[in-house]
Motif scaffolding. Structure first.
Motif, mmCIF file in Angstrom:
data_model
loop_
_atom_site.group_PDB
_atom_site.id
_atom_site.type_symbol
_atom_site.label_atom_id
_atom_site.label_comp_id
_atom_site.label_asym_id
_atom_site.label_seq_id
_atom_site.Cartn_x
_atom_site.Cartn_y
_atom_site.Cartn_z
ATOM 1 N N LEU A 85 0.467 -1.002 -0.255
ATOM 2 C CA LEU A 85 0.332 0.145 -0.373
ATOM 3 C C LEU A 85 0.773 1.175 0.193
ATOM 4 C CD1 LEU A 85 -2.528 -1.404 2.669
ATOM 5 C CD2 LEU A 85 -2.732 -1.261 0.587
ATOM 6 N N ASN A 86 0.364 2.284 -0.763
ATOM 7 C CA ASN A 86 1.071 3.288 -0.331
ATOM 8 C C ASN A 86 1.007 4.097 1.044
ATOM 9 O OD1 ASN A 86 -1.345 5.750 0.280
ATOM 10 N ND2 ASN A 86 -1.921 5.294 -1.854
ATOM 11 N N ARG A 87 1.733 4.931 1.747
ATOM 12 C CA ARG A 87 2.078 5.665 2.590
ATOM 13 C C ARG A 87 0.239 6.166 3.634
ATOM 14 N NH1 ARG A 87 5.465 2.911 5.252
ATOM 15 N NH2 ARG A 87 7.840 3.876 5.292
ATOM 16 N N ARG A 88 -0.584 6.158 2.836
ATOM 17 C CA ARG A 88 -1.397 7.146 3.360
ATOM 18 C C ARG A 88 -2.615 5.436 4.044
ATOM 19 N NH1 ARG A 88 -1.738 12.838 3.000
ATOM 20 N NH2 ARG A 88 -4.293 12.687 3.568
ATOM 21 N N GLU A 89 -3.052 4.875 2.975
ATOM 22 C CA GLU A 89 -3.664 3.970 2.747
ATOM 23 C C GLU A 89 -2.866 2.838 4.335
ATOM 24 O OE1 GLU A 89 -6.435 2.949 1.874
ATOM 25 O OE2 GLU A 89 -6.397 3.801 0.213
ATOM 26 N N GLN A 90 -1.684 2.773 4.085
ATOM 27 C CA GLN A 90 -0.728 2.306 5.500
ATOM 28 C C GLN A 90 -1.292 2.743 6.814
ATOM 29 O OE1 GLN A 90 3.458 2.143 4.689
ATOM 30 N NE2 GLN A 90 3.190 0.139 3.629
ATOM 31 N N PHE A 91 -1.598 3.880 6.748
ATOM 32 C CA PHE A 91 -1.749 4.500 8.046
ATOM 33 C C PHE A 91 -2.846 4.637 8.664
ATOM 34 C CE2 PHE A 91 -2.568 7.868 11.372
ATOM 35 C CZ PHE A 91 -1.433 7.773 11.529
ATOM 36 N N ALA A 92 -3.929 4.209 7.649
ATOM 37 C CA ALA A 92 -5.273 3.816 7.826
ATOM 38 C C ALA A 92 -5.727 2.649 8.118
ATOM 39 C CB ALA A 92 -6.038 4.233 6.799
ATOM 40 N N TYR A 93 -5.259 1.611 7.252
ATOM 41 C CA TYR A 93 -4.633 0.218 7.620
ATOM 42 C C TYR A 93 -4.902 -0.352 9.054
ATOM 43 C CZ TYR A 93 -3.803 -4.890 7.448
ATOM 44 O OH TYR A 93 -2.697 -5.903 7.898
ATOM 45 N N TRP A 94 -3.455 0.300 9.621
ATOM 46 C CA TRP A 94 -2.399 0.121 10.674
ATOM 47 C C TRP A 94 -3.550 0.625 11.808
ATOM 48 C CZ3 TRP A 94 0.057 -3.866 11.026
ATOM 49 C CH2 TRP A 94 0.939 -4.588 9.516
ATOM 50 N N VAL A 95 -4.312 1.543 12.027
ATOM 51 C CA VAL A 95 -4.831 2.615 12.821
ATOM 52 C C VAL A 95 -6.395 1.760 13.555
ATOM 53 C CG1 VAL A 95 -6.583 4.476 13.357
ATOM 54 C CG2 VAL A 95 -4.022 4.837 12.583
ATOM 55 N N ASN A 96 -7.138 2.165 11.879
ATOM 56 C CA ASN A 96 -8.136 0.618 11.899
ATOM 57 C C ASN A 96 -7.932 0.269 12.506
ATOM 58 O OD1 ASN A 96 -9.602 2.647 11.291
ATOM 59 N ND2 ASN A 96 -9.858 2.549 8.971
ATOM 60 N N LEU A 97 -6.790 -1.323 12.162
ATOM 61 C CA LEU A 97 -6.526 -2.237 12.616
ATOM 62 C C LEU A 97 -6.414 -2.478 14.205
ATOM 63 C CD1 LEU A 97 -5.997 -5.336 11.938
ATOM 64 C CD2 LEU A 97 -4.009 -4.764 11.668
ATOM 65 N N TYR A 98 -5.705 -1.575 14.743
ATOM 66 C CA TYR A 98 -5.306 -2.080 15.510
ATOM 67 C C TYR A 98 -6.503 -1.380 17.068
ATOM 68 C CZ TYR A 98 -2.953 -0.401 19.994
ATOM 69 O OH TYR A 98 -2.620 -0.530 21.656
ATOM 70 N N ASN A 99 -7.564 -0.540 16.659
ATOM 71 C CA ASN A 99 -8.709 -0.535 17.030
ATOM 72 C C ASN A 99 -9.704 -1.468 17.011
ATOM 73 O OD1 ASN A 99 -7.379 2.932 17.595
ATOM 74 N ND2 ASN A 99 -8.642 3.820 16.346
ATOM 75 N N ALA A 100 -9.850 -1.621 15.934
ATOM 76 C CA ALA A 100 -10.762 -2.906 15.607
ATOM 77 C C ALA A 100 -10.646 -3.829 16.357
ATOM 78 C CB ALA A 100 -11.016 -3.272 14.130
ATOM 79 N N GLN A 101 -9.139 -4.599 16.356
ATOM 80 C CA GLN A 101 -8.589 -5.674 17.613
ATOM 81 C C GLN A 101 -8.772 -5.184 18.485
ATOM 82 O OE1 GLN A 101 -7.320 -8.477 15.979
ATOM 83 N NE2 GLN A 101 -7.955 -8.621 18.237
ATOM 84 N N THR A 102 -9.035 -4.540 19.136
ATOM 85 C CA THR A 102 -8.908 -3.907 20.602
ATOM 86 C C THR A 102 -10.252 -3.984 20.738
ATOM 87 O OG1 THR A 102 -7.032 -2.253 20.668
ATOM 88 C CG2 THR A 102 -9.043 -1.655 22.624
ATOM 89 N N VAL A 103 -11.915 -3.492 20.703
ATOM 90 C CA VAL A 103 -12.862 -4.047 20.638
ATOM 91 C C VAL A 103 -12.980 -5.515 20.187
ATOM 92 C CG1 VAL A 103 -15.139 -3.494 19.356
ATOM 93 C CG2 VAL A 103 -13.638 -1.456 19.796
ATOM 94 N N GLN A 104 -12.417 -6.182 19.732
ATOM 95 C CA GLN A 104 -12.656 -7.343 19.646
ATOM 96 C C GLN A 104 -12.108 -7.754 20.874
ATOM 97 O OE1 GLN A 104 -10.270 -10.873 17.053
ATOM 98 N NE2 GLN A 104 -12.395 -10.666 16.183
ATOM 99 N N LEU A 105 -10.789 -7.845 21.697
ATOM 100 C CA LEU A 105 -10.565 -8.284 22.650
ATOM 101 C C LEU A 105 -11.431 -8.167 23.921
ATOM 102 C CD1 LEU A 105 -7.710 -9.171 23.871
ATOM 103 C CD2 LEU A 105 -7.069 -6.957 24.431
ATOM 104 N N ILE A 106 -12.063 -7.038 23.877
ATOM 105 C CA ILE A 106 -12.516 -6.332 24.896
ATOM 106 C C ILE A 106 -13.751 -7.512 24.657
ATOM 107 C CG2 ILE A 106 -14.214 -4.914 26.034
ATOM 108 C CD1 ILE A 106 -11.401 -4.658 26.284
ATOM 109 N N LEU A 107 -14.566 -7.654 23.587
ATOM 110 C CA LEU A 107 -15.745 -8.237 23.469
ATOM 111 C C LEU A 107 -15.638 -9.687 23.631
ATOM 112 C CD1 LEU A 107 -17.321 -7.181 19.911
ATOM 113 C CD2 LEU A 107 -18.265 -7.071 22.663
ATOM 114 N N ALA A 108 -14.025 -10.443 23.892
ATOM 115 C CA ALA A 108 -14.001 -11.639 24.286
ATOM 116 C C ALA A 108 -14.075 -12.142 25.678
ATOM 117 C CB ALA A 108 -13.174 -12.276 22.538
ATOM 118 N N HIS A 109 -13.613 -11.076 26.270
ATOM 119 C CA HIS A 109 -13.975 -10.699 27.905
ATOM 120 C C HIS A 109 -14.395 -10.136 28.734
ATOM 121 C CE1 HIS A 109 -9.330 -12.113 26.433
ATOM 122 N NE2 HIS A 109 -9.620 -12.746 27.661
ATOM 123 N N TYR A 110 -15.967 -10.148 27.693
ATOM 124 C CA TYR A 110 -16.739 -8.903 28.787
ATOM 125 C C TYR A 110 -17.942 -10.197 29.225
ATOM 126 C CZ TYR A 110 -20.016 -5.030 29.267
ATOM 127 O OH TYR A 110 -21.107 -4.365 29.160
#
Length: 256
Positions: A85-110
């Protein structure tokens, strides 16, 4: 910001340093590939509650179908080689991935009172756990923030857009990141946090700051540079950083 803090023998909290993982530094400047974040946006639209001082996530309300939607999104992201990916797509990719994974982690232990309660017996939270496999590489949340985002972009506003599911953290934003809205969202996130009591609170001559500015002081520069950064985004009279204290609320950003 998300912390991934470690606890020393004296119970002091220490933030990881930015330490580049060279494998992820590659990018394709002329790439036109676009990543679809609509499934993540759907979860934000349905479950994120935005209030003037705080956003909260309705973890208890997430349906099984939407838990599947989130899992599908994360699986789709894992099929992408972000180095293409280009840098701008990369940044969006990593930020969204981080936040989505965090929500899934909470849901798994909620239900859980704090993300810091998740993880091994001797760990402070789950940030060092290898939760994702991208292009054959096992990654933790710490890897994404401290070995990819921070060292590659060298952008202090990153701390305002990666979310650790805590009330003291800069808010989870209601819009998914894309290559075209990143600059706007970074500015909005900085302004929102710095003008909230959890970011900067004035009490006479004393300024109460989020512990983010203590843990990650190296990213914000000298005290004078931090003062300039805060005043750039604050509304009202400029502040002077003379008497400072730090605080952070680890309680889950839950909405019932």
């Amino acid at each position: 910001m998300c912390l991934g803090l470690t606890v020393s023998s004296t119970t002091a909290l220490a933030a990881p340093k930015a330490d580049l993982w060279p494998y992820w530094q590659a990018h394709q400047t002329n790439s036109t590939q676009q990543v679809d974040h609509q499934r993540w946006q759907l979860l934000l639209d349905r479950y994120l509650i935005v209030a003037p001082q705080q956003t909260r996530f309705r973890y208890s309300a997430v349906t099984d179908d939407d838990k599947y939607t989130l899992s599908r999104y994360l699986r789709d992201m894992a099929k992408i080689d972000p180095r293409q990916l280009n840098r701008r797509e990369q940044f969006a990719y990593w930020v969204n991935l981080y936040n989505a994974q965090t929500v899934q982690l909470i849901l798994a232990h909620y239900p859980v009172s704090s993300i810091t309660k998740i993880g091994g017996f001797f760990s402070f939270g789950p940030w060092n756990e290898k939760l994702l496999t991208i292009n054959g590489q096992s990654l933790s949340l710490n890897d994404i923030e401290h070995r990819i985002l921070r060292p590659i972009w060298r952008e202090p506003r990153i701390h305002y857009v990666v979310n650790c599911a805590s009330l003291g953290c800069p808010d989870l934003l209601p819009r998914a990141f894309t290559a075209t809205n990143t600059d706007t969202l970074l500015e909005q996130a900085a302004k929102r946090f710095i003008n909230s009591d959890k970011g900067v609170k004035i009490d006479g001559d004393r300024v109460h700051l989020s512990s983010i500015y203590d843990w990650y002081g190296q990213d914000f520069g000298t005290q004078r540079e931090l003062q300039q950064h805060l005043n750039r985004y604050r509304t009202g009279a400029p502040i002077t950083l003379q008497q400072i204290s730090y605080d952070y609320d680890w309680q889950l950003n839950d909405a019932q």
